[in-house]
Every structure is written in C-alpha cells, then in structure tokens.
Write an enzyme that holds these catalytic residues in place. Sequence first.
Site, PDB file in Angstrom:
ATOM      1  N   ASP B 183       0.830  -1.201   0.000  1.00  0.00           N
ATOM      2  CA  ASP B 183       0.000   0.000   0.000  1.00  0.00           C
ATOM      3  C   ASP B 183       0.863   1.248   0.000  1.00  0.00           C
ATOM      4  OD1 ASP B 183      -1.924   2.175   1.070  1.00  0.00           O
ATOM      5  OD2 ASP B 183      -3.226   0.434   0.761  1.00  0.00           O
ATOM      6  N   HIS B 185       0.053   4.098   1.128  1.00  0.00           N
ATOM      7  CA  HIS B 185      -0.030   4.749   2.443  1.00  0.00           C
ATOM      8  C   HIS B 185       0.294   3.720   3.515  1.00  0.00           C
ATOM      9  CE1 HIS B 185      -0.886   7.239   5.778  1.00  0.00           C
ATOM     10  NE2 HIS B 185      -1.607   8.140   5.129  1.00  0.00           N
ATOM     11  N   HIS B 259       5.138  12.411   1.768  1.00  0.00           N
ATOM     12  CA  HIS B 259       4.036  12.598   2.718  1.00  0.00           C
ATOM     13  C   HIS B 259       4.536  12.252   4.119  1.00  0.00           C
ATOM     14  CE1 HIS B 259       0.196  11.531   4.633  1.00  0.00           C
ATOM     15  NE2 HIS B 259      -0.450  12.114   3.636  1.00  0.00           N
ATOM     16  N   GLU B 311       1.471  17.261   1.568  1.00  0.00           N
ATOM     17  CA  GLU B 311       1.328  16.959   2.996  1.00  0.00           C
ATOM     18  C   GLU B 311       2.657  16.465   3.558  1.00  0.00           C
ATOM     19  OE1 GLU B 311      -2.908  15.913   4.185  1.00  0.00           O
ATOM     20  OE2 GLU B 311      -2.441  14.357   2.720  1.00  0.00           O
ATOM     21  N   CYS B 329      -1.100  14.555  12.884  1.00  0.00           N
ATOM     22  CA  CYS B 329      -0.814  13.124  12.718  1.00  0.00           C
ATOM     23  C   CYS B 329       0.677  12.869  12.562  1.00  0.00           C
ATOM     24  CB  CYS B 329      -1.517  12.577  11.472  1.00  0.00           C
ATOM     25  SG  CYS B 329      -3.281  12.334  11.658  1.00  0.00           S
ATOM     26  N   CYS B 395      -8.408  12.733  10.238  1.00  0.00           N
ATOM     27  CA  CYS B 395      -7.438  11.741  10.690  1.00  0.00           C
ATOM     28  C   CYS B 395      -6.766  12.170  11.989  1.00  0.00           C
ATOM     29  CB  CYS B 395      -6.387  11.496   9.616  1.00  0.00           C
ATOM     30  SG  CYS B 395      -5.669  12.996   8.934  1.00  0.00           S
TER      31      CYS B 395
END
Lengths: 631, 631
Positions: B183, B185, B259, B311, B329, B395
Amino acid sequence: RYRPADHTGVVFDGGFWQSWTETVRNVTIPTQHKRLEEEGFLEVLDFDKPAGPLVRPIQPSGLSMQHFFDSDFGKWIEAASYTLKAHPNAVLETKIDAIVEKLEKGQMADGYLNSWFIRREPDRRWTNLRDLHEMYSMGHLLEGAVAYHEATGKRRFLDVMIRAVDHIMATFGAEPGKLRGYDAHEEIELALVKLYRVTRDPRHLKLATYFVDERGRMPSYYDGEARKRGESPDDYVYKTYAYSQAHMPVRDQHQVVGHAVRAMYLFSAMADLSHENDDRTLKEACDRLFDNLVSRQLYVTGGLGPSASNEGFTREFDLPNETAYAETCAAVALGFWSHRMAQVDLDSKFTDRLETVLYNGALSGISRDGEHYFYENVLESHGQHRRWKWHYCPCCPTNIARFITSLGQYFYSTGDHELAIHLYGTNCADLTVGDSFVRLIQETQYPWDGDISLRFAVERPSRFQLRLRIPGWCRQAQISVNGAAVDLDQCVTKGYAAISREWRNGDEVRIGFSMPVERIYAHPAVSEDGGRVALRRGPVVYCIEETDLGGEPQRLRLPASEEISARYDAALLGGATVLEGTALEADIADWQNALYRTAPPSLKERPFKAIPYHLWANREPGAMAIWLQEV
Amino acid sequence: RYRPADHTGVVFDGGFWQSWTETVRNVTIPTQHKRLEEEGFLEVLDFDKPAGPLVRPIQPSGLSMQHFFDSDFGKWIEAASYTLKAHPNAVLETKIDAIVEKLEKGQMADGYLNSWFIRREPDRRWTNLRDLHEMYSMGHLLEGAVAYHEATGKRRFLDVMIRAVDHIMATFGAEPGKLRGYDAHEEIELALVKLYRVTRDPRHLKLATYFVDERGRMPSYYDGEARKRGESPDDYVYKTYAYSQAHMPVRDQHQVVGHAVRAMYLFSAMADLSHENDDRTLKEACDRLFDNLVSRQLYVTGGLGPSASNEGFTREFDLPNETAYAETCAAVALGFWSHRMAQVDLDSKFTDRLETVLYNGALSGISRDGEHYFYENVLESHGQHRRWKWHYCPCCPTNIARFITSLGQYFYSTGDHELAIHLYGTNCADLTVGDSFVRLIQETQYPWDGDISLRFAVERPSRFQLRLRIPGWCRQAQISVNGAAVDLDQCVTKGYAAISREWRNGDEVRIGFSMPVERIYAHPAVSEDGGRVALRRGPVVYCIEETDLGGEPQRLRLPASEEISARYDAALLGGATVLEGTALEADIADWQNALYRTAPPSLKERPFKAIPYHLWANREPGAMAIWLQEV
C-alpha cells in the site's frame, strides 16, 4: 485630459531601452511565433480538420488552458503589430495574415469567434461565462486586430472582430431578450474602448460601459447560469465571485481582491470609461482601489497578487517573498492601469507605479536574451526558480512583449496645450501638442544616472506647458531651461513640474535627479519583511544572487551603518549599475549537525554585490533575495 | 532491548497530564463518536442498505476521503479501547461492539474488509494500491482490534481482522501467483507487528517484513498496476513515488521525503522490524533517516512536513512558519517512531523528540476543552487559523486521542534488568522489571518545574538498573538516591543516567533539571528564522498571542539582552508557566498610508507575555508567533 503618445513616433535609439526593444523585436516576437507553432496553439485554427486530442486537460473549474489559446496568439499579433510601422517586416505580416485568414474562415455565420467552442462544443457557447473565458479570448483578438489595423491599415482582421463584437452586442445587454451576462475574466471591456477609439462607433463604448456597470449586480448572473447548466452555484471552485471582482458592483468596491490580472484589466477599463464617459464615479472607485493596492498590497517591485491559489490577492499586508505569485501579466497590467489613470488625472502617484513595474516586477518576467520567461516573479529564492522557454499557460510572454513593443506610448502624453513626460530614458520622440509638431530628444543614462537632457526640435516656436514627472523616489531634483534654474517649489503639482513657455528650436531642459542608494523598509504589518531592508537606487530595486555572493543571500545581515556604493558594470548582462558593500554573514561552519541551538549564529564579514532585480536568473541558477536582514 | 510499559498500569493521578488524560477520556472520546455518527462515518457500515450519495467528492488522484472512513473509526476504537481497562465503560463498549458487529457482517467471504469497496465497487478492490488506501484502512482497523482485544479480552473484532489479514496474505507476497504489491499509504506494516505481538504467528511478522522489503523495488508495482487500469504511470498526480517513500528500497533511503505521516508510519514499522527481526540494516536506515529529519527538516515544535501540496517534505531547511503544514498526525507519528527507536537503542536523541512532540507540535493539535482540533500546526498566524470541531479529513483528532489515552507506555520501558524513564510528569506506575513488580511514584510539577521525586514501592528488594533520561535541553542536572548525589559524569550514556543498585521499598530518587528560559536559534540555512529567536523553557516551546499582547507579535523585536522571567499562572487555561519580559515593537502609528519608506520603523517598548505553544488558539482568535525578531 491627456492622450498617450503614438508609440510609433518614439524611437529608442540609445540608452537602456535600445537593446531591450531590439531584443524583443528581433528575438522575442519571432521565437514566440515559433513556440505558438511548435506547441500547437495555431493548429486550433485548422477548422477544416477535426479537433485533435486535448493537449491541456480540463481543470476542476471546467476550464482547459486550450479554451483560451486564441488569447495567446491574439496578444502575440498585438505585440508583433506594434513593431511593424517603424520596422516593416513582410515575413511577420504574412504570418499574421495567415492567422487572420483562418480566423475569418472559422468565424461562425452569426459572428461568433472562439476556436474552442466552434470546433469542439458549438452548442455550449455562452453557457459558462463564469469559467470559460470566451470574451476574454475575443478581447485579446480584438486588441490584436486594432493594433494590426493601426500598424498596416489593413481592415480584414478588424472587420472580423467588429462582426464578433456585433454578435456579442446582439447577445448580451440589459435590453429585453438579451443575456445580462459579462465575462468573469475581464479583458473585452478595455478592448472595446480601444475599438471605439478607432471606430468612434458609440455602440462599442456603450457595450464596454454595459459590461462594467453590470458587473457584480445581484443576484449574480453566474448563479442563474450555473443553475441553467444543472449545477449548484455553491459548487463554484473559487467559492466567491470576488475572484472575478464580481461580488458587488464595481463602484462599491474598496479593496482590491481576487485574481490580480482580472482586477487590473477591469480597473484599466474603468479608468478608460471614466475618461471616455466623463464618469467621476468610476474615477473615484479607481482612486480608492489604487490607494488600497499601493498602500496595502503591492510588492516593492511593483509585483502584485501574492497567492498562487487564486492567482491573486489575499489579506492586506500579505506579501510573502519566496512564494510570491506576482504574475508578470499582473505587473504589466498594473502598468496599463497606472498609465490610464495618469491620462485622466496627471498625478505621479500613478506614473511612479508605472515606472516601478517597468524597471522591476514586469521586466523581471523576460530574460535578457528575450526568449525565457518568468510567470511568477518571486522576491526570494533558494535556487528552485528557473526561467522557462514556454509555459503551460503562456499568457505572460506575449504580455511583456506587447508592453515593450509599445513602450513609447508610456513615456509621453499630450493635451491640447500640454506635453507630459512620465518616464525617462534615451529616445527620440515625434509628438503632436495641440496643432504643433514637436520633436523631443531625450538623452540620459537613466535609470543608471539621474541626469537627463531634453532637447526640442520645433518647426516654429510653440507655446505649451511641459510637465515633468518628479519621481517619488527622488528627494533632490534640479531642473533648468537653457541653463536657467527652475524653482521647483513654485511649479510642482501632483508630482509634476510645470514649465509654461514658448518652446523654440534648440531649447534644452536639463534635469538632475539625485540618485543615492536608498534603504527601503516595509510597513511593520508586512511581517515577512520585518527587520529587513531592500536596496533601491532611482527606480531600480536590487537583489543579491548566490552566483555573485558565493552563498545564500538569506544568510546576510546588512549593518545599518554600512556604506553602499554604486558602480556601473559594463560587463554585466549588457551593462548595469551594481551596488557593493560589506555585510555580515551567519556562519554555518560551526553548526555541525545541529538544526537548533541556544547560541546565536556567529557572524563574519562578507563583501556583496547587488544587481538590479530585473536581471536576476540570467546567469547560474541559485538563491536570490531582495529583502535582507538589517542589524 | 526494551519493552514499553503497559500503559494501563500508569495512572496520571496529578500534575500536568491528569487533566489532559481526563479530558480526552471524558470529552474527546465521546464527542468523537458523536461526530463520527453525525458526519455519516458510521453509516458506511450499513451494508444492508444501498450506499448513499458521496459526501466527499473524488479528488484528482481518484481518492475520496470516504475511501478511508474505516480508518477513522478504527483509530477511534483504538483510542477508546486504551481507556477501558482502567475506566470500564459499558456504554463505550456497546458502541464499539456495534461497529464490530457491522464490520463482521460486511466482511466478504474471502476475508476482504473495506466498506467503500465492498459496498460501492467490489470489482475494483486491489486495483489501485497507489491511491486508494485499502490496506491503510485495514491497518487502522487492525490496530483498533488489537487494542480492543487487549482491553476487554474479547476476540470477535480480532478474529475478523485476522481473517482480513489472512486474505491480504493470500493476495500479496513475493510467492508466485500473488500480487507483489504494497500500500502506498503505510500503516498495515506497523499494525501487523502489533498483531504479531498478540498472536505470535510468524506469518504476521513475515507479511509486515514483506511489505517493508518490497517497497520501492523497481520497476514499480504502481507502474504496472496503472497500466493494468489502462492508465499511463506518467499521469500520477503526485508525480513521484517519493511521495509514498516508494521511490527506492527503504534501506537505500537517506533523506526523509514525501508525505510526512506515511514516512513516520513506515519508519515506525522499520524500527519495529529491526527489533523483531534483529535486522541491523533497517536500524541503520532508520538512524540515517532520523538524523536527516532532526538535523534538516524538523520544526522547533517537533512539527514536520512543511508543505500542504504533498502533505510532507520539500527541500532540507525549508521550514516556513505561517504556511507550516506540520500535520498533527505527523507529529504524533514521530512520537511513535521515536519511541520505537528508543526500545531498540536507548538513546535520548530519540526520546528527546518524543518529548518535543508531546509537549508541543502534537499536543497543539487538540484544544484545552478536548473537542476542537488543528490539522495544520502553524508556527505563526495572522489570526486566520481556527481550531475546528471536525474536519473534512478527520485523521488527526483520533490520532492525538490514541496518543494520549495510551500515554503511559511512552513514559517507561523495561528490560530484563533495566527500568528506563523517558518522560517526566506526575503518575503512579505499576511496572514489571524482569520478574519483579515495581510500583514507581513520580511526583513533579514538570514541565513547569524540573524537580522530580521518584519513589519506589517494591515487595522485596530488587536489583536492576534505573536509566533516567537527561533531557537534551538540560544543561545542569542533579540526581540523588536517598539523599546521596549521583556523579553524572560517570554514569551517563547516550543521554541516560544509569543507576544500578538493589532497590528497596521507600527508596527515593530526586532529580533536579535546571530549567532557565532559553533562547533558541535556527540553523542559518532556515531562512525564515534568520535573525529570529524562539523561547523555550524545559521541553516547552513558547509563543506570543495577540490576545495577550494587544497587537501582532510579528511586530516585536526582542532585545538580545532582555531578561525574561517565568511565572506560573494558575488562571491560564488550567494553569501553565508563562514567560514575561519587555520587547520593542515596530510602531505603525507613524506610517500613515505608506507601504514602504526609507526610514526604518520606530520602536517603542512593549511588555509581553508568552504562553506555551500547545495552548495557543484556545482564547480569542488572533495573530501568533513563535519566532520573534531579535535585536
């Protein structure tokens, strides 16, 4: 009331602008045509072939850059046309004629003219004035047509565009049966005034007036138009019609908001209309907006519109340096607006800004070689900014080109008994003041030097008032006529010295504008510039580039007491005055791997050279800064 | 090798963390469930009803925030579960059980579990690992399941997620017939390690290892996957797989890129796997990346990832203050990573950063009332930043909640013969060191005061090494055991003082960390902070808010010689130490309408009060600054 000089009568035969105007004429204009061809901009006019695949995707707003390709070659024709009278060029004319022929062929029977919609979506024309730039594109074609007509006398392009204007006139207006719309991207308004000045057809002026008056009327046309398309007005990508200065009637607007180029084009049209319609309400709105811009929202370079997200304005005093959007087009268009304001109201507060953009935030948009560009004119860089050959959205190259190829008009204005000089730089100008022909020979090293000689060549003695702009940056000015000093305390109004006399052949006015290096400080509300200083000499704002310094200029601290000297450097990019001094540099050698520490950086001396900001990014890429920390 | 303490044994029964943990338990957890309900996050689990209209549109990447709603309630379950053991709550358990029941019902026969794809596009599952966050969502559900199982002993949710993991295992891997994907992320990797620590099933560890080892292998899985979808890999919205730390194998990475949250989750998993697999190559990669982060890319608050556009990270030393993205986060996840690194390698360079985020850049993400949040934790504001009740992409709220509800684990680690104390603050901790039970009573006003008392309650004398973190910010530390001074010159290794002895009931360690107000300077390459200073006392970074100053703190200049005093203010938002002094303020009164001028701003004295950064934006909105100009 003043009229700009005919730019074709102003020849830059020496000094600062000679090489720039030659470069733009000989390099910029032909290479831009080449790019338009290479990049498929001209292919959109091949109406007899099926439209090819999109080369620019549709944005969230529904707009593809391809929607307004017409505007790019429209502006190129305008820029090119301005060179044709003084420098006839059959090759160039042939290229323009080829475009005009295709435009004429493609124009719809009812006069509609936009290559995107004619070829791709004829049924959707005029369904989305909010997003799709139809009149913006037609406006630029119209400006091109007027310029080409004036340069060559040919009417074909002009007639095509008059038919297009007739179609717009039949479609839009306050009369019953017409759509009460107006384009969200202003441009057609000022183009219509230009057309009116050629045709003297009052309907052309009336249409421009309608668009300006209608703008921002509530409920918004864009709301209704969106609903007609089956969309909710709330889904508008830019959220507020302030993006297009359409959030309230223009006469109610006090703060410059939204997309910067749109704002400048609108305000230029408002200045024009206040002139043509003798409309004080528009002049007052322009005055308020101009004051707001220059006292709250303008970079020291004349750049404007700090934010990329709306290509425009944010909150007052928000003037970040490294992320400055400050689009070249916006600075050029501030030149347009300032210049128009000065015709209505001869006040150096307007022409001071014209000069600022000309020598700084607009000129920075084109490289010294005339074929590389900046879209965004940042005031600080860590070396990530590079000039490019062509852009995804190439609105800026042709804008700076048309500004420079028509530069003469910005130098002088005439009234019935007045001759106003707004800008300084060597040139020879053939002017008409009232009924008299006046040849004015301006000789100077300006902007590198403040000494200027103006010599008159007149056929017969002629009485008029000479009005000379005393630049806002100048604290000590001297003017003499044939050696006799003029008492400036007595004759300066709104920043212009007035000298009324009968001017004779051979008369000479000598001007001395004292031009020390100045330290400029920003209003404390501009937090990015707090504790910082910029260097300016005359109208020119300076910057320090890494290639000269051998390190990042961001690390310099300029002692408040440091003497800074000016020196003409003939070897620098065609010659320019540079500034030199010694600053302190925050040393990185003793930081090892620390990112933060409790001891302040140690400082060591470092000689520096600053160059005119407009010349940056013409050598090795690297960091750059205008605003330096002062200690 | 150390193991974190069981957080359920650590009770914050006084001091700084008592009210924060109570607020999060009593306000944050219930209101977050309410928001999840109100905003339709839980509706996505009504598998027996048809899917409703989209409430979050599809982004250019193809992702809707709705694709990963599962992650939000997964994280909420995790945060809530951490409170259940010490504070049983049947209402809360019922709410979690209701979610688990729906998840179980919706889970596909083959174990696949993601509400978006099951309900909306079952045929498109596993077709776009690059953009659509399937395993990210499952990872958060898995973390929630592990936490809920540990809190309640119930297996239902855990079993659901083990079936989901079985499905992932059957689908992805290097074995023939499986997809060699991972994945984009990161999240599943660290969740699988958590699962492994419960199940001790080596296949769970192996799957995590596979995902980390496979990452960044070329040619990229994402290229092939895009082509299978009929897309060109070149059309990837984020342009580079560095966005997902998938541009090269993880062991080859030297610079923290892309990110920020993704990076921190990946690196947390790498630290875990270096621990579980005894893999030095992963530890070395983590060490390099950690050094890169803290020496080049970390805000003074512990915030990270300066840019909104990705981000995440940009270039080294790019740390703008007002536009800092510095997502909550990311700061929380840096806490995760730092903490994991310290278990493998007890070095205060890791736990110093854990402390920095805890008292600054992470804690700033939640309001003092426990129900308002920041997503972006800017270091400077002109008053445009407001905490919000809920976010478009929520989030952060559940991330800061789970950090605080499991806070005890970050305070202590134990080895077979070691007890390490990483963080200071009043609490009572029941710990197991080797075979011995140790109750440790920590009493202190930390972070407002550096005096700490540690009292031991042991059933029988127990020999182990106590390791006490000497904070990186502390220049003068004193430690005594039962009144006898410890010679720190002899016993400090990697920032931890080691005291080996037989600990007896009633033994007391007293610590004195000298806590003066410190001025912090940034590396000169951080151009935004050039000529500026930040104030820190102990681990707490301070800021000045407009509401205290009565003006924009951006206009202050702090004299280098100014004494700054600290005072505990019991009335400030539940009590906090504030800093006070007198600075100079750039006066705006004498600027009239000028935006620029040649005289520097005049300066006048202005007393100021600075408050802990984590408390900002809890009172009247206004400007705020951490970095102040120093003169």
